[in-house]
Design a protein around this motif. Structure first.
Motif, PDB file in Angstrom:
ATOM      1  N   ARG A  44       0.911  -1.209  -0.064  1.00 34.51           N
ATOM      2  CA  ARG A  44      -0.096   0.029   0.055  1.00 34.51           C
ATOM      3  C   ARG A  44       0.813   1.157   0.081  1.00 34.51           C
ATOM      4  N   GLU A  45       1.799   1.283   0.936  1.00 35.57           N
ATOM      5  CA  GLU A  45       2.979   2.305   1.039  1.00 35.57           C
ATOM      6  C   GLU A  45       3.648   2.590  -0.403  1.00 35.57           C
ATOM      7  N   ALA A  46       4.125   1.617  -1.150  1.00 34.79           N
ATOM      8  CA  ALA A  46       4.628   1.666  -2.674  1.00 34.79           C
ATOM      9  C   ALA A  46       3.547   2.287  -3.578  1.00 34.79           C
ATOM     10  N   LEU A  47       2.117   1.624  -3.378  1.00 35.50           N
ATOM     11  CA  LEU A  47       1.352   2.233  -4.435  1.00 35.50           C
ATOM     12  C   LEU A  47       1.156   3.654  -4.092  1.00 35.50           C
ATOM     13  N   LYS A  48       1.141   4.273  -2.702  1.00 37.88           N
ATOM     14  CA  LYS A  48       0.779   5.658  -2.596  1.00 37.88           C
ATOM     15  C   LYS A  48       2.172   6.445  -2.892  1.00 37.88           C
ATOM     16  N   GLU A  49       3.409   6.062  -2.777  1.00 36.33           N
ATOM     17  CA  GLU A  49       4.561   6.508  -3.417  1.00 36.33           C
ATOM     18  C   GLU A  49       4.427   6.644  -4.698  1.00 36.33           C
ATOM     19  N   ALA A  50       3.977   5.916  -5.457  1.00 41.02           N
ATOM     20  CA  ALA A  50       4.009   5.731  -6.918  1.00 41.02           C
ATOM     21  C   ALA A  50       3.187   6.645  -7.444  1.00 41.02           C
ATOM     22  N   VAL A  51       1.839   6.671  -7.023  1.00 39.21           N
ATOM     23  CA  VAL A  51       1.002   7.673  -7.448  1.00 39.21           C
ATOM     24  C   VAL A  51       1.378   9.129  -7.131  1.00 39.21           C
ATOM     25  N   ALA A  52       2.262   9.522  -6.289  1.00 33.54           N
ATOM     26  CA  ALA A  52       2.601  10.475  -5.673  1.00 33.54           C
ATOM     27  C   ALA A  52       3.528  11.260  -6.732  1.00 33.54           C
ATOM     28  N   LYS A  53       4.379  10.373  -7.084  1.00 38.48           N
ATOM     29  CA  LYS A  53       5.538  10.808  -7.892  1.00 38.48           C
ATOM     30  C   LYS A  53       5.470   9.882  -9.239  1.00 38.48           C
ATOM     31  N   PRO A  54       4.314   9.750 -10.066  1.00 34.91           N
ATOM     32  CA  PRO A  54       4.151   8.931 -11.129  1.00 34.91           C
ATOM     33  C   PRO A  54       5.479   8.796 -12.107  1.00 34.91           C
ATOM     34  N   GLU A  55       5.886   7.372 -12.382  1.00 32.55           N
ATOM     35  CA  GLU A  55       6.838   7.147 -13.124  1.00 32.55           C
ATOM     36  C   GLU A  55       6.445   5.643 -13.614  1.00 32.55           C
ATOM     37  N   LEU A  56       6.595   5.495 -14.935  1.00 36.35           N
ATOM     38  CA  LEU A  56       6.279   4.144 -15.341  1.00 36.35           C
ATOM     39  C   LEU A  56       6.804   2.895 -14.696  1.00 36.35           C
ATOM     40  N   SER A  57       8.145   2.972 -14.422  1.00 43.72           N
ATOM     41  CA  SER A  57       8.736   1.696 -13.880  1.00 43.72           C
ATOM     42  C   SER A  57       8.255   1.752 -12.335  1.00 43.72           C
ATOM     43  N   ARG A  58       8.084   2.773 -11.769  1.00 42.38           N
ATOM     44  CA  ARG A  58       7.734   2.787 -10.242  1.00 42.38           C
ATOM     45  C   ARG A  58       6.331   2.239 -10.154  1.00 42.38           C
ATOM     46  N   LEU A  59       5.386   2.881 -10.853  1.00 48.88           N
ATOM     47  CA  LEU A  59       3.959   2.225 -10.993  1.00 48.88           C
ATOM     48  C   LEU A  59       3.914   0.821 -11.293  1.00 48.88           C
ATOM     49  N   GLU A  60       4.639   0.409 -12.150  1.00 50.51           N
ATOM     50  CA  GLU A  60       4.450  -0.840 -12.481  1.00 50.51           C
ATOM     51  C   GLU A  60       5.027  -1.773 -11.573  1.00 50.51           C
ATOM     52  N   GLN A  61       6.008  -1.704 -10.871  1.00 51.13           N
ATOM     53  CA  GLN A  61       6.609  -2.231  -9.749  1.00 51.13           C
ATOM     54  C   GLN A  61       5.711  -2.307  -8.389  1.00 51.13           C
ATOM     55  N   ALA A  62       5.077  -1.006  -8.324  1.00 45.75           N
ATOM     56  CA  ALA A  62       4.164  -0.950  -7.144  1.00 45.75           C
ATOM     57  C   ALA A  62       2.942  -1.791  -7.281  1.00 45.75           C
ATOM     58  N   ILE A  63       2.498  -1.674  -8.734  1.00 44.80           N
ATOM     59  CA  ILE A  63       1.185  -2.443  -8.956  1.00 44.80           C
ATOM     60  C   ILE A  63       1.754  -4.184  -8.912  1.00 44.80           C
ATOM     61  N   GLU A  64       2.755  -4.641  -9.320  1.00 40.12           N
ATOM     62  CA  GLU A  64       3.127  -5.954  -9.107  1.00 40.12           C
ATOM     63  C   GLU A  64       3.268  -6.412  -7.706  1.00 40.12           C
ATOM     64  N   LYS A  65       3.857  -5.542  -6.762  1.00 35.53           N
ATOM     65  CA  LYS A  65       3.888  -5.848  -5.606  1.00 35.53           C
ATOM     66  C   LYS A  65       2.456  -5.867  -4.782  1.00 35.53           C
ATOM     67  N   ALA A  66       1.767  -5.024  -5.021  1.00 39.47           N
ATOM     68  CA  ALA A  66       0.277  -5.115  -4.715  1.00 39.47           C
ATOM     69  C   ALA A  66      -0.245  -6.396  -4.949  1.00 39.47           C
ATOM     70  N   LYS A  67      -0.303  -6.855  -6.267  1.00 40.79           N
ATOM     71  CA  LYS A  67      -1.158  -7.915  -6.701  1.00 40.79           C
ATOM     72  C   LYS A  67      -0.240  -9.215  -6.031  1.00 40.79           C
ATOM     73  N   LYS A  68       1.060  -9.266  -5.842  1.00 37.67           N
ATOM     74  CA  LYS A  68       1.493 -10.337  -5.066  1.00 37.67           C
ATOM     75  C   LYS A  68       1.057 -10.300  -3.658  1.00 37.67           C
ATOM     76  N   ALA A  69       0.769  -9.009  -3.157  1.00 37.32           N
ATOM     77  CA  ALA A  69       0.461  -9.103  -1.569  1.00 37.32           C
ATOM     78  C   ALA A  69      -1.067  -9.277  -1.665  1.00 37.32           C
ATOM     79  N   GLU A  70      -1.881  -9.596  -2.969  1.00 36.66           N
ATOM     80  CA  GLU A  70      -2.935  -9.799  -2.795  1.00 36.66           C
ATOM     81  C   GLU A  70      -3.991  -8.838  -2.337  1.00 36.66           C
TER      82      GLU A  70
END
Length: 123
Positions: A44-70
């Motif tokens: 959740r924290e990674a998603l929050k940070e990625a949305v605050a400073k949107p960059e493709l790779s950061r967003l993709e990584q945060a979304i992947e991490k969130a999906k893995k965490a279910e």
């Protein structure tokens, strides 16, 4: 059995009262649940940070991490929207570069219009 004079005393074995044990989570289950909770909080924290400073790779990584965490879809919504916007911007940047390289004024005007629609600023 003890004998005292003419009287025989028979000792009864001590009766132990059995107390029912409730089936609760094992230590391993508790540890696993705690680790999963920590993983979800980090996602959740990674998603929050990625949305605050949107960059493709950061967003993709945060979304992947969130999906893995279910995490639930609602937790991912803002990041997925930001990712979509960033992809549009990236595509518009590419078209601007191509149009600039081509030297074609009409192509450049169309690319500039698409860039503005995508939300690119002049920088």
């Amino acid at each position: 059995v003890q004998e005292e004079g003419a009287i025989t005393v028979k000792e009864e074995p001590e009766k132990k009262e059995e107390v029912p044990v409730e089936d609760g989570p094992t230590d391993e289950e508790v540890a696993k649940a705690a680790a999963m909770k920590k993983e979800k909080e980090a996602a959740r924290e990674a998603l929050k940070e990625a949305v605050a400073k949107p960059e493709l790779s950061r967003l993709e990584q945060a979304i992947e991490k969130a999906k893995k965490a279910e995490l639930e879809a609602k937790d991912l919504a803002a990041a997925e929207k930001a990712l979509s916007v960033e992809r549009l911007k990236q595509e518009a940047r590419g078209k601007l570069r191509d149009a600039e390289d081509s030297g074609n004024v009409d192509k450049l005007k169309a690319a500039m219009e698409e860039a503005m629609t995508a939300g690119l600023d002049a920088s």
